[in-house]
Scaffold this motif. Sequence first.
Motif, mmCIF file in Angstrom:
data_model
loop_
_atom_site.group_PDB
_atom_site.id
_atom_site.type_symbol
_atom_site.label_atom_id
_atom_site.label_comp_id
_atom_site.label_asym_id
_atom_site.label_seq_id
_atom_site.Cartn_x
_atom_site.Cartn_y
_atom_site.Cartn_z
ATOM 1 N N LEU A 334 0.818 -1.213 0.000
ATOM 2 C CA LEU A 334 0.000 0.000 0.000
ATOM 3 C C LEU A 334 0.852 1.264 0.000
ATOM 4 C CD1 LEU A 334 -2.946 -1.179 2.239
ATOM 5 C CD2 LEU A 334 -3.078 -0.447 -0.148
ATOM 6 N N ARG A 335 2.155 1.114 0.032
ATOM 7 C CA ARG A 335 3.047 2.273 -0.173
ATOM 8 C C ARG A 335 3.116 2.646 -1.650
ATOM 9 N NH1 ARG A 335 6.719 3.081 4.113
ATOM 10 N NH2 ARG A 335 7.999 4.286 2.679
ATOM 11 N N LEU A 336 2.719 1.716 -2.514
ATOM 12 C CA LEU A 336 2.928 1.892 -3.957
ATOM 13 C C LEU A 336 1.745 2.573 -4.632
ATOM 14 C CD1 LEU A 336 4.506 -1.603 -4.680
ATOM 15 C CD2 LEU A 336 5.670 0.614 -4.761
ATOM 16 N N TYR A 337 2.043 3.547 -5.492
ATOM 17 C CA TYR A 337 0.973 4.267 -6.181
ATOM 18 C C TYR A 337 0.255 3.381 -7.195
ATOM 19 C CZ TYR A 337 1.615 8.662 -3.870
ATOM 20 O OH TYR A 337 1.623 9.647 -2.897
ATOM 21 N N ASP A 338 0.919 2.332 -7.678
ATOM 22 C CA ASP A 338 0.247 1.408 -8.593
ATOM 23 C C ASP A 338 -0.752 0.523 -7.868
ATOM 24 O OD1 ASP A 338 1.518 2.370 -10.758
ATOM 25 O OD2 ASP A 338 2.976 0.737 -10.941
ATOM 26 N N GLY A 339 -0.706 0.517 -6.547
ATOM 27 C CA GLY A 339 -1.677 -0.234 -5.768
ATOM 28 C C GLY A 339 -1.315 -1.703 -5.598
ATOM 29 N N VAL A 340 -2.266 -2.422 -5.022
ATOM 30 C CA VAL A 340 -2.074 -3.823 -4.662
ATOM 31 C C VAL A 340 -2.840 -4.701 -5.640
ATOM 32 C CG1 VAL A 340 -2.413 -5.544 -2.848
ATOM 33 C CG2 VAL A 340 -2.066 -3.142 -2.241
ATOM 34 N N ARG A 341 -2.137 -5.559 -6.357
ATOM 35 C CA ARG A 341 -2.837 -6.513 -7.238
ATOM 36 C C ARG A 341 -3.374 -7.656 -6.386
ATOM 37 N NH1 ARG A 341 0.889 -8.304 -11.995
ATOM 38 N NH2 ARG A 341 -0.431 -10.111 -11.694
ATOM 39 N N LYS A 342 -4.691 -7.780 -6.402
ATOM 40 C CA LYS A 342 -5.301 -8.815 -5.546
ATOM 41 C C LYS A 342 -4.809 -10.204 -5.933
ATOM 42 C CE LYS A 342 -9.868 -8.118 -4.942
ATOM 43 N NZ LYS A 342 -11.210 -7.608 -5.317
ATOM 44 N N ASP A 343 -4.525 -10.399 -7.241
ATOM 45 C CA ASP A 343 -4.104 -11.751 -7.651
ATOM 46 C C ASP A 343 -2.681 -12.086 -7.171
ATOM 47 O OD1 ASP A 343 -2.593 -10.221 -9.367
ATOM 48 O OD2 ASP A 343 -3.384 -11.083 -11.217
ATOM 49 N N GLN A 344 -1.967 -11.079 -6.609
ATOM 50 C CA GLN A 344 -0.642 -11.354 -6.044
ATOM 51 C C GLN A 344 -0.713 -11.777 -4.581
ATOM 52 O OE1 GLN A 344 2.818 -10.886 -7.227
ATOM 53 N NE2 GLN A 344 1.607 -11.520 -8.990
ATOM 54 N N SER A 372 -10.104 -1.127 -8.214
ATOM 55 C CA SER A 372 -10.216 -0.789 -9.631
ATOM 56 C C SER A 372 -9.709 -1.975 -10.452
ATOM 57 C CB SER A 372 -9.390 0.475 -9.885
ATOM 58 O OG SER A 372 -9.229 0.708 -11.235
ATOM 59 N N ASN A 373 -10.644 -2.761 -10.987
ATOM 60 C CA ASN A 373 -10.302 -3.932 -11.805
ATOM 61 C C ASN A 373 -9.290 -4.857 -11.129
ATOM 62 O OD1 ASN A 373 -11.931 -3.048 -13.922
ATOM 63 N ND2 ASN A 373 -10.290 -1.691 -14.646
ATOM 64 N N GLY A 374 -9.536 -5.169 -9.876
ATOM 65 C CA GLY A 374 -8.677 -6.129 -9.176
ATOM 66 C C GLY A 374 -7.431 -5.504 -8.582
ATOM 67 N N VAL A 375 -7.319 -4.168 -8.655
ATOM 68 C CA VAL A 375 -6.175 -3.486 -8.028
ATOM 69 C C VAL A 375 -6.710 -2.571 -6.924
ATOM 70 C CG1 VAL A 375 -4.226 -1.931 -8.377
ATOM 71 C CG2 VAL A 375 -4.871 -3.540 -10.182
ATOM 72 N N LEU A 376 -6.192 -2.762 -5.725
ATOM 73 C CA LEU A 376 -6.617 -1.918 -4.598
ATOM 74 C C LEU A 376 -5.684 -0.722 -4.460
ATOM 75 C CD1 LEU A 376 -7.185 -4.703 -1.918
ATOM 76 C CD2 LEU A 376 -8.962 -3.417 -3.130
ATOM 77 N N LYS A 377 -6.318 0.466 -4.377
ATOM 78 C CA LYS A 377 -5.480 1.665 -4.209
ATOM 79 C C LYS A 377 -6.064 2.534 -3.102
ATOM 80 C CE LYS A 377 -4.029 2.094 -8.983
ATOM 81 N NZ LYS A 377 -3.999 2.882 -10.197
ATOM 82 N N PRO A 378 -5.192 3.197 -2.334
ATOM 83 C CA PRO A 378 -5.725 4.159 -1.373
ATOM 84 C C PRO A 378 -6.418 5.309 -2.115
ATOM 85 C CG PRO A 378 -3.432 3.618 -0.863
ATOM 86 C CD PRO A 378 -3.736 3.069 -2.233
ATOM 87 N N THR A 379 -7.523 5.810 -1.559
ATOM 88 C CA THR A 379 -8.151 7.022 -2.080
ATOM 89 C C THR A 379 -7.320 8.210 -1.577
ATOM 90 O OG1 THR A 379 -9.461 7.172 -0.081
ATOM 91 C CG2 THR A 379 -10.451 5.960 -1.937
ATOM 92 N N GLY A 382 -7.450 7.934 1.907
ATOM 93 C CA GLY A 382 -6.589 6.832 2.350
ATOM 94 C C GLY A 382 -5.130 7.257 2.454
ATOM 95 N N TRP A 383 -4.670 8.060 1.484
ATOM 96 C CA TRP A 383 -3.274 8.511 1.537
ATOM 97 C C TRP A 383 -3.018 9.391 2.760
ATOM 98 C CZ3 TRP A 383 0.320 5.945 -0.500
ATOM 99 C CH2 TRP A 383 0.183 5.348 -1.751
ATOM 100 N N ARG A 384 -4.077 10.099 3.215
ATOM 101 C CA ARG A 384 -3.883 10.956 4.389
ATOM 102 C C ARG A 384 -3.956 10.154 5.674
ATOM 103 N NH1 ARG A 384 -7.597 16.018 4.309
ATOM 104 N NH2 ARG A 384 -6.364 16.440 6.148
ATOM 105 N N PHE A 385 -4.617 9.005 5.616
ATOM 106 C CA PHE A 385 -4.795 8.211 6.842
ATOM 107 C C PHE A 385 -4.259 6.793 6.643
ATOM 108 C CE2 PHE A 385 -7.988 11.571 7.045
ATOM 109 C CZ PHE A 385 -7.712 12.107 8.290
#
Length: 398
Positions: A334-344, A372-379, A382-385
């Motif tokens: 969740l540090r990554l701007y590309d987000g978390v790939r759920k399939d990983q 977003s299409n299987g990728v989780l990203k902070p809003t 979320g980035w503020r918290f």
Amino acid sequence: MNSGTDNGGFDPGLNGLPPLALYVHLPWCVSKCPYCDFNSHQAPSKLPAREYVDALLADLELDLPLVWGRTVHSIFFGGGTPSLFSAKWIERLIEGFRARLRVSPQAECTLEANPGTTEYDSFSAYAEVGINRISLGVQSFNNTLLQRLGRIHGCAEIETAVESIQCAGISNFNIDLMYALPGQSVVDALDDVRQALNCAPSHLSFYQLTIEPNTAFHASPPELPNDDAAWDMQEQCGELIKESGFRQYEISAWAREGFRCRHNLNYWRYGDFLGIGAGAHSKITLPAEQSVRRRVRQRHPGTWLKAMQTGQWLAEDRLIGEEERVFEFFLNQLRLYDGVRKDQFTPRTGVSWDRVSVRVEKAIESGLLIDSNGVLKPTSLGWRFTNDIQAIFLPSGV
Ligand code: SF4
């Protein structure tokens, strides 16, 4: 120390191995900076380079059975100030690694360096022995601020180091820069960023000075810019870096196209890493045992060197439990701007997605994450918290 045989609750979904990186800790610095909580120590008058290099290779040999047959995709010489070791020693290490491990011919090979600790032509020498990426600890271009940070270098040494990197033809180089320094204004911070950009790095690590326990600054805290000023520095400097063609891909990391740090990306994607040297950490997936092993070396260089003789070189050796793997996976990704790939998730943790789906839904409902299409990203919330998101994935009972 726990070297038990519990399989840590591995889900059968575990398939294959993540990429493997090698971290090499070189723990000495010219002097200890008052804000630094790394495992770094003032160098003795004569660096025990030969003894330390021999011990590093012996350390690697002890862990080879954990990584038989696997390819190493990146090597990172971190510290401390690895550039206190001459190119001759770095060459000996790289040759030693290649003799013992399958190192990819395209491996990214980074050396951390500090201005003022290398001779003018040393970066060429490092490049000749296989270093293809430099991470330069600049922190600021303002001599007054550098003095307040207890740095041994000034602007002249930065200029010399950057010229030397460029003369060596190392186009992949990072500048470490800090903001919210004692007495720093937003204008000062912007000036630092402009000067860093003028050095034409391919990567910028731009992070806020924080006061950590067990540092000289913690014992005697300097006056720092307030939160509003720090936020303005982060926002305005971020805009400037972005306008210059860099893309932010992690909370503190910016890169030009094609120059993201592969070694650090592997940590953040919850890949495997073998760490050697004083205090180094390893995380190795062991599919045959359906487990992930964590090892931590003795922290103090003198203790570790002695312990290498007695066989007691590990301060910690245990399997990482299921809940801990879940937490570490999200904490890093969740540090990554590309987000978390759920399939990983399952391949990297060995845990079924069902075990976290309720928590993920909770984060989405709270407006902290989007799917977003299987990728989780902070809003943006979320980035503020980020602490609130992390709390959702904390191991139960913590
Ligand atoms: S040079 Fe870097 S590693 Fe060494 S004491 Fe200063 S901040 Fe720590």
